[in-house]
Enzyme design. Sequence first.
Site, PDB file in Angstrom:
ATOM      1  N   LYS A  52       0.847  -1.204   0.000  1.00 21.56           N
ATOM      2  CA  LYS A  52       0.000   0.000   0.000  1.00 21.56           C
ATOM      3  C   LYS A  52       0.885   1.257   0.000  1.00 21.56           C
ATOM      4  CE  LYS A  52      -3.790  -2.404   2.240  1.00 21.56           C
ATOM      5  NZ  LYS A  52      -4.441  -2.825   3.480  1.00 21.56           N
ATOM      6  N   GLN A  96      -4.367  -1.793   9.814  1.00 17.08           N
ATOM      7  CA  GLN A  96      -4.263  -3.103   9.176  1.00 17.08           C
ATOM      8  C   GLN A  96      -4.776  -4.191  10.118  1.00 17.08           C
ATOM      9  OE1 GLN A  96      -3.216  -3.652   5.873  1.00 17.08           O
ATOM     10  NE2 GLN A  96      -3.937  -5.725   6.277  1.00 17.08           N
ATOM     11  N   ASP A 119     -10.939   2.827   4.632  1.00 19.37           N
ATOM     12  CA  ASP A 119     -11.271   1.403   4.519  1.00 19.37           C
ATOM     13  C   ASP A 119     -12.787   1.202   4.523  1.00 19.37           C
ATOM     14  OD1 ASP A 119      -9.277  -0.404   4.061  1.00 19.37           O
ATOM     15  OD2 ASP A 119      -8.670  -0.585   6.156  1.00 19.37           O
TER      16      ASP A 119
END
Length: 293
Positions: A52, A96, A119
């Site tokens: 990412k 994460q 997200d």
Amino acid sequence: MNILDGKKVSNDIKNEIAEIVTKMKAKGEKVPHLAAVLVGENGASLTYVNSKVKSCERIGFDSTLVKLDADITEEKLLAEIEKLNTNDAIDGFIVQLPLPKHIDEQKILLAVNPDKDVDGFHPTNFGKMALDMPSFIPATPFGIIELLERYKVETSGKHCVVIGRSHIVGRPMSILMSRKGFPGDATVTLTHSRTQNLEAITKEADIVISALGVPNFLKANMVKEGAVIIDVGITRVTDSEAPRGYRIVGDVDYNEVAPKSSYITPVPGGVGPMTIAMLLKNTLLARSRHNQA
Ligand code: NAD
């Protein structure tokens, strides 16, 4: 059989975003800034976060990696999140997953400022998505929608069977496919580990979206001729001949199922690369929303 080439489409998206960023820079505007929080040293998580960050660099975004020890307390992690929430330089950030067992994942996700929740996991964004309001859509389902859209795969009136009801893939996917408009307007069946006679259901599907994480689970006898097959599964399977000692295997028995399908996503190179591209798209969206605020 047509391949839904996530590698190619994700590269196209990254190039499109990179062009926008170049224009932003030329105008002297602030470029989007994505931060990622990584707790502990989980191998797969580290790989995901690194790719990412690398993608951000490639397209000209600013990026920050916040690496924290696996034994960090929940309180300290919440304090780190608050720092990101209030840091005006950061447009969006992700935590994460998975987090270590001693940390309440839901509590952490609730602490993320919904305006920076690229997200799309915060209930505010999830609720807005379900209500057709502008929001951040979770990157993996968003990537699948984008693939269907770019390949103009017909979804209206089709029977879409989603396998897996996770909060990050299956559940949002079922909502998106049932929304009004394209790609959507499908009749959706959401299946899970308690579903009985799954095979009879998948056999009726025009579109199967598989997100359960069992290698080669979906066999040719479970799908009908001409079905659209979206394979979200990513499982590392030990392989002494592979350079890294493992290979990535999807939920779909590709060799068996591909010849029967009208469209199919390969693994790797299907849904996986789309996820990062859509995270970048969400970050760009966050930047433009912050500009307007
Ligand atoms: P999860 O692991 O949280 O849950 C699995 C789901 O599968 C559950 O809802 C469960 O009810 C269902 N399930 C389990 N066994 C089943 C069975 N026999 N029949 C029907 N349903 C069954 O799910 P997840 O986090 O969505 O991950 C699923 C897979 O997708 C994993 O392989 C994961 O690595 C992968 N994934 C890929 C991406 C990507 O970018 N491509 C992103 C997220 C997850």
